[in-house]
Write an enzyme that holds these catalytic residues in place. Structure first.
Site, PDB file in Angstrom:
ATOM      1  N   HIS A  64      28.961  35.682  33.798  1.00  0.00           N
ATOM      2  CA  HIS A  64      30.194  36.851  33.770  1.00  0.00           C
ATOM      3  C   HIS A  64      31.536  36.299  34.077  1.00  0.00           C
ATOM      4  O   HIS A  64      32.186  37.191  34.489  1.00  0.00           O
ATOM      5  CB  HIS A  64      29.663  37.815  35.017  1.00  0.00           C
ATOM      6  CG  HIS A  64      28.304  38.556  34.591  1.00  0.00           C
ATOM      7  ND1 HIS A  64      28.475  39.835  34.054  1.00  0.00           N
ATOM      8  CD2 HIS A  64      27.106  38.230  34.989  1.00  0.00           C
ATOM      9  CE1 HIS A  64      27.079  40.146  33.751  1.00  0.00           C
ATOM     10  NE2 HIS A  64      26.350  39.151  34.540  1.00  0.00           N
ATOM     11  N   LYS A 101      39.846  49.168  39.656  1.00  0.00           N
ATOM     12  CA  LYS A 101      38.743  48.161  39.599  1.00  0.00           C
ATOM     13  C   LYS A 101      39.221  47.175  40.813  1.00  0.00           C
ATOM     14  O   LYS A 101      39.966  47.497  41.648  1.00  0.00           O
ATOM     15  CB  LYS A 101      39.448  47.270  38.236  1.00  0.00           C
ATOM     16  CG  LYS A 101      40.898  47.110  38.331  1.00  0.00           C
ATOM     17  CD  LYS A 101      41.017  46.327  36.863  1.00  0.00           C
ATOM     18  CE  LYS A 101      41.197  47.157  35.697  1.00  0.00           C
ATOM     19  NZ  LYS A 101      40.108  46.801  34.697  1.00  0.00           N
ATOM     20  N   ARG A 102      38.445  46.005  40.866  1.00  0.00           N
ATOM     21  CA  ARG A 102      38.607  45.285  42.264  1.00  0.00           C
ATOM     22  C   ARG A 102      39.992  44.696  42.116  1.00  0.00           C
ATOM     23  O   ARG A 102      40.765  44.509  41.191  1.00  0.00           O
ATOM     24  CB  ARG A 102      37.604  44.205  42.276  1.00  0.00           C
ATOM     25  CG  ARG A 102      36.208  44.467  42.673  1.00  0.00           C
ATOM     26  CD  ARG A 102      36.341  45.394  44.140  1.00  0.00           C
ATOM     27  NE  ARG A 102      36.605  44.202  45.175  1.00  0.00           N
ATOM     28  CZ  ARG A 102      35.363  43.721  45.828  1.00  0.00           C
ATOM     29  NH1 ARG A 102      34.326  43.997  45.800  1.00  0.00           N
ATOM     30  NH2 ARG A 102      35.631  42.782  46.813  1.00  0.00           N
ATOM     31  N   LYS A 108      43.692  40.612  37.355  1.00  0.00           N
ATOM     32  CA  LYS A 108      43.655  41.885  36.689  1.00  0.00           C
ATOM     33  C   LYS A 108      44.800  42.417  36.836  1.00  0.00           C
ATOM     34  O   LYS A 108      45.131  43.486  36.171  1.00  0.00           O
ATOM     35  CB  LYS A 108      42.329  42.785  37.597  1.00  0.00           C
ATOM     36  CG  LYS A 108      41.315  42.411  37.461  1.00  0.00           C
ATOM     37  CD  LYS A 108      40.249  43.051  38.418  1.00  0.00           C
ATOM     38  CE  LYS A 108      38.682  42.648  38.572  1.00  0.00           C
ATOM     39  NZ  LYS A 108      37.940  42.932  37.127  1.00  0.00           N
ATOM     40  N   THR A 135      34.199  46.879  32.115  1.00  0.00           N
ATOM     41  CA  THR A 135      33.280  47.991  31.599  1.00  0.00           C
ATOM     42  C   THR A 135      33.988  49.331  31.699  1.00  0.00           C
ATOM     43  O   THR A 135      33.732  50.220  31.184  1.00  0.00           O
ATOM     44  CB  THR A 135      31.852  47.894  32.097  1.00  0.00           C
ATOM     45  OG1 THR A 135      32.228  47.652  33.770  1.00  0.00           O
ATOM     46  CG2 THR A 135      31.255  46.846  31.696  1.00  0.00           C
ATOM     47  N   LYS A 187      34.142  52.984  29.587  1.00  0.00           N
ATOM     48  CA  LYS A 187      33.993  54.385  30.293  1.00  0.00           C
ATOM     49  C   LYS A 187      35.348  55.382  29.942  1.00  0.00           C
ATOM     50  O   LYS A 187      35.153  56.579  29.779  1.00  0.00           O
ATOM     51  CB  LYS A 187      33.769  54.160  31.784  1.00  0.00           C
ATOM     52  CG  LYS A 187      32.548  53.690  32.093  1.00  0.00           C
ATOM     53  CD  LYS A 187      32.478  53.081  33.609  1.00  0.00           C
ATOM     54  CE  LYS A 187      31.394  51.929  33.827  1.00  0.00           C
ATOM     55  NZ  LYS A 187      31.636  51.498  35.142  1.00  0.00           N
TER      56      LYS A 187
HETATM   57  C1  26Q Z   1      29.461  34.532  44.517  1.00  0.00           C
HETATM   58  C2  26Q Z   1      29.055  33.631  45.806  1.00  0.00           C
HETATM   59  C3  26Q Z   1      29.287  34.127  46.844  1.00  0.00           C
HETATM   60  C4  26Q Z   1      29.676  35.332  47.153  1.00  0.00           C
HETATM   61  C5  26Q Z   1      29.802  35.994  46.227  1.00  0.00           C
HETATM   62  C6  26Q Z   1      29.790  35.795  44.930  1.00  0.00           C
HETATM   63  C7  26Q Z   1      30.074  36.524  43.736  1.00  0.00           C
HETATM   64  C8  26Q Z   1      29.880  38.056  43.689  1.00  0.00           C
HETATM   65  C9  26Q Z   1      30.123  39.102  42.687  1.00  0.00           C
HETATM   66  C10 26Q Z   1      30.796  36.297  42.691  1.00  0.00           C
HETATM   67  C11 26Q Z   1      31.012  37.088  41.497  1.00  0.00           C
HETATM   68  C12 26Q Z   1      30.662  38.666  41.581  1.00  0.00           C
HETATM   69  C13 26Q Z   1      31.039  39.565  40.745  1.00  0.00           C
HETATM   70  C14 26Q Z   1      31.610  39.216  39.349  1.00  0.00           C
HETATM   71  C15 26Q Z   1      31.628  40.386  38.488  1.00  0.00           C
HETATM   72  O1  26Q Z   1      31.710  41.613  38.766  1.00  0.00           O
HETATM   73  N1  26Q Z   1      31.970  39.950  37.347  1.00  0.00           N
HETATM   74  C16 26Q Z   1      32.345  40.903  36.204  1.00  0.00           C
HETATM   75  O2  26Q Z   1      31.258  41.302  35.376  1.00  0.00           O
HETATM   76  C17 26Q Z   1      31.525  42.442  34.579  1.00  0.00           C
HETATM   77  C18 26Q Z   1      30.011  42.673  33.886  1.00  0.00           C
HETATM   78  O3  26Q Z   1      29.911  41.622  32.842  1.00  0.00           O
HETATM   79  C19 26Q Z   1      32.453  41.991  33.509  1.00  0.00           C
HETATM   80  O4  26Q Z   1      32.665  43.182  32.694  1.00  0.00           O
HETATM   81  C20 26Q Z   1      33.827  41.641  34.291  1.00  0.00           C
HETATM   82  O5  26Q Z   1      34.736  41.223  33.469  1.00  0.00           O
HETATM   83  C21 26Q Z   1      33.527  40.523  35.051  1.00  0.00           C
HETATM   84  O6  26Q Z   1      34.520  40.358  36.129  1.00  0.00           O
END
Ligand code: 26Q
Length: 800
Positions: A357, A537-538, A543, A645, A649
């Site tokens: 991702h 979004k975050r 972004k 995503t 929506k």
């Molecule tokens: C990793 C290690 C330690 C702590 C936290 C994490 C961590 C947690 C969450 C790393 C990444 C995430 C989340 C990533 C994320 O939400 N990515 C998004 O995924 C979506 C679904 O595929 C995409 O549409 C987005 O583009 C992408 O940013």
């Protein structure tokens, strides 16, 4: 006006459901109707609906026995509120509304009482929830495996324009939707050492924790299939040391329990950055070890043998977070079983798939070999073994493809090597996965990387979030679009029809009114004529919420100076959380608030521009904001957003997109047609070249008097008059670093926003384009995505 076609005997259904709710209130909760508040009605309603879920759930379980099954492993599931979604999927949404009417409680109040389980950070977690919805709707036997975090993603508040975080106590009153499964309980080990038994390695953990299953039912549309989302809770195997307690050591007696509970206490609130914490690794392993035991228990119950695991299960890793499942599988396949390593690897790779991702280097998980060796000593050995096995097959492999290098374990390479298929989440992203992060892997394993473009569930994101639009779609297209979103193309024939476009306009107006009601308690009064421009979004630099804000300041300045002849009234809405330790993201939040304060109070511009930032954006808020949007902001630097995503929506709810050629925007634009999409900014290669040029930001700023003026206002403390220099960190960032090229894309973004203004001034044309967006975005249903995974990765077929 109804959301769903009624049952054969609707009146009977209404009375029966009302009676069932009242019975649950009395018999299960011990509350008299006269004494019940909305929270009590919510719980009673959930209990009554849950009873109805059990019937198809048990039937699905029976039917799935012995059938090939998908296990979707994810550290995050952002499911959103369940009650309304469950009623919708059971075909009882309207019946429920009428039943609650009979009981004298409004459905909306009941729905609003349910805590929104925030068991995820953002896109990745919400995608997992959409996937579960589609799997159940398609009738695929599947289990989502995750953690039952005691506290979900923090609640966001604002104090003096700054983000403050507080715990999200979503289980304060136990959720009626979480069904405990005492029969599914497994021990998970940590630490200790590796010994030898009969000449073979054997892991003696130093500590053991019990994993206990709590299932959330995931009901498919039509109520014909239900799959579990199985969330693990950590407990001590012995919750209490009674002799120790009796000796007077009251605290020490429950130390083991406190220790175990730490594991599932809280969701890590970082996305896109890597928090290299030992507890996080323990969480990841806890999820995987419990899931593997559960999977094996199912496999054995159906008469399977270790050697045939890959025939009965497809296991998907949602990013690298559950990648430790690979050595765990190898361990249970080999240790003490007599199976050889090579055979174990064949079974493991045949079973596992890995979804990537992100391309951002800071988000790629890596653990020090020391941490891995201490927390999971046997797994560290197996990881080295997997690495040597891979090297033996590819003796000339480049260093970049090693799993263990420079005393770290690279989880991306571990996941890649352990999976038979690796996928990206949009066409552009998958190409970049092939050509950048995993280019050397692609050369060694041609064909392993594929693309599965993300999608979203039309049940939650249209039917539930936007009932007026759902009714319009059903009027125009008949029932069936909910499970066959390509039928939206039937609207193409209607886009010249003034009556239809007018109806679409009313749908948007109703959504704006719902948003107005949400924001009213904060004292916000919305101009119903205004263009609603939303970025939710975050908060992350890539972004580029900052770019959006720069444009807002420029527009404000134009309005003040009388330079904005073509402008239309606009309300800019921001929503989203910053990781608690992400300072630049928090600075941007503060600047948005400071600018909003000044702009919203300016009598000269107040009717033309408003900036709103409601706190604590989550799935429930998204359900209100997204349908209300006219304009969707998808403005990340090209090459940084894997897919997005939210973009889908918004489009499906009739917003036009202003966006870059990034993530799934590229495919959305191809589908809707370039004339129905506001494109701006550099392409991925252009952005990369720009960022590689020293002084790129400075030259872009120097070439843009408008941007200079905007930055000057910030530098002059116009938005922080009582605290000079407050935003100097951001100014330094944009002038001297600008790692996501806000400066270089500013002019093109500004110009495209003026195109937005001029189109919005022609309501009929705007609506036609909005209608075309809806008609042409059916591709972005998560049902289509899941069918892709089923065919290309999992080799499973529906059971209904
Ligand atoms: C990793 C290690 C330690 C702590 C936290 C994490 C961590 C947690 C969450 C790393 C990444 C995430 C989340 C990533 C994320 O939400 N990515 C998004 O995924 C979506 C679904 O595929 C995409 O549409 C987005 O583009 C992408 O940013």
């Amino acid at each position: 006006m109804k959301l769903q076609a009624g049952g054969q005997d609707e009146a009977v259904g209404v009375v029966a459901l009302a009676e069932a709710i009242e019975a649950a209130l009395r018999a299960d909760l011990g509350i008299e109707p006269a004494a019940a508040d909305a929270a009590a009605w919510q719980r009673a309603t959930a209990i009554a609906l849950r009873r109805k879920v059990m019937v198809p759930w048990l039937a699905a379980e029976a039917q799935a026995l012995g059938k090939r099954r998908v296990a979707y492993l994810s550290m995050e599931f952002l499911v959103g509120r369940i009650l309304g979604d469950c009623a919708l999927n059971l075909g009882l949404y309207d019946t429920l509304g009428l039943a609650l009417d009979r009981l004298g409680v409004p459905l909306a109040a009941v729905i609003g009482e349910e805590p929104d389980p925030a068991l995820g950070n953002g896109g990745l977690g919400r995608l997992a929830a959409c996937f579960l919805d589609s799997l159940s709707t398609l009738g695929v036997a599947a289990t989502g495996y995750g953690l039952r975090y005691e506290y979900g993603l923090f609640r966001q508040g604002f104090a003096g324009g700054q983000q403050v975080e507080s715990p999200d106590d979503w289980l304060k009153t136990p959720s009626p939707w979480l069904v405990e499964r005492p029969s599914a309980s497994y021990l998970v080990g940590f630490g200790g050492h590796v010994g030898f038994r009969n000449g073979a390695p054997y892991w003696e953990p130093g500590e053991q924790v019990s994993a206990e299953a709590h299932d959330l039912p995931v009901v498919g549309y039509g109520g014909k299939w239900v799959n579990p989302l199985r969330l693990w809770q950590a407990r001590a195997p012995q919750p209490f040391d009674l002799p120790q307690f009796s000796r007077g050591d009251h605290l020490g007696a429950s130390e083991a329990e406190l220790n175990a509970r730490k594991l599932c206490r809280v969701l890590y609130p970082d996305d896109e950055t890597q928090a290299g914490k030992e507890l996080r690794l323990k969480q990841e392993y806890f999820l995987c070890a419990a899931a593997v035991q559960d999977i094996l228990a199912r496999h054995y119950a159906a008469g399977g043998r270790l050697e045939t695991l890959h025939k009965s299960f497809a296991i998907q890793m949602n990013d690298t977070h559950p990648a430790i499942v690979a050595p765990e599988l190898v361990r249970v396949l080999t240790d003490g079983t007599g199976m050889g390593f090579d055979q174990a690897m064949r079974i493991t790779t045949a079973t596992l798939g890995y979804t990537n991702h992100t391309l951002m280097p800071e988000a790629l998980e890596a653990w020090s070999t020391w941490t891995m060796g201490t927390v999971l000593p046997r797994h560290m050995q197996i990881i080295e073994q997997i690495d040597s096995w891979h090297e033996k097959q590819h003796p000339k492999r480049p260093v970049s493809t090693k799993i263990v290098a420079f005393d770290t374990v690279r989880m991306g390479n571990l996941a890649f090597i352990s999976a038979h298929k690796v996928n990206g989440v949009s066409a552009l992203h998958s190409d970049l996965v092939r050509s950048t992060v995993f280019a050397d892997m692609e050369a060694l394993h041609p064909g392993r990387i594929l693309n599965e473009t993300n999608g979203v569930t039309p049940r939650r994101w249209i039917a539930l979030a936007n009932p007026p639009l759902a009714r319009l779609l059903t009027d125009e297209l008949g029932e069936g679009w909910q499970t066959d979103l390509d039928r939206l193309s039937g609207l193409e024939a209607r886009v010249e029809d003034a009556g239809f476009l007018d109806h679409l306009g009313q749908v948007k107006a109703q959504a704006k009114a719902r948003m107005g009601a949400l924001l009213a308690p904060q004292g916000v009064v919305l101009n119903p004529e205004a263009l609603v421009d939303v970025q939710v979004k975050r908060i992350h630099e890539y972004k580029r919420q900052f770019l959006n804000l720069l444009e807002a300041i420029a527009l404000w300045q134009d309005l003040r100076e009388g330079r904005a002849s073509g402008a239309v009234p606009r309300v800019k809405i921001f929503g989203g959380k910053a990781a608690p330790g992400y300072h630049m993201a928090k600075s941007i939040i503060r600047l948005i608030h400071d600018v909003a304060d000044v702009v919203n109070r300016d009598p000269k511009t107040r009717d033309m521009l408003q900036i709103i930032y409601p706190a604590n954006y989550n799935v429930s808020m998204a359900e209100v904001l997204i349908p209300a949007a006219d304009l969707s902001e998808q403005i990340s630097t090209a090459g940084t957003e894997a897919s997005g995503t939210g973009n889908m929506k918004f489009g499906l709810n009739g917003a036009l997109t202003i966006g870059t050629l990034d993530g799934a925007n590229v495919e959305m634009r191809e589908k809707v047609g370039p004339e129905n999409f506001f494109l701006f900014g550099m392409t991925t290669p252009e952005a990369r070249a720009c960022l590689a040029t020293p002084g790129h930001a400075r030259s872009a700023i120097e070439a843009s008097p408008r941007l200079q003026e905007v930055l000057q206002l910030i530098a002059e403390n116009r938005f922080s008059p009582t605290d000079p220099g407050r935003h100097s960190g951001i100014l330094d960032m944009i002038w001297n670093h600008d790692p996501y090229a806000c400066a270089s894309d500013f002019e093109s973004y500004y110009a495209q926003q003026r195109e937005v203004d001029s189109l919005y001034a022609k309501p009929l044309l705007w609506r036609k384009k909005a209608a075309l967006n809806i008609a042409r975005l059916g591709f972005f249903s998560s049902d289509r995505t899941i069918r892709g995974y089923m065919e290309d990765i999992w080799n499973v077929t529906p059971l209904i």
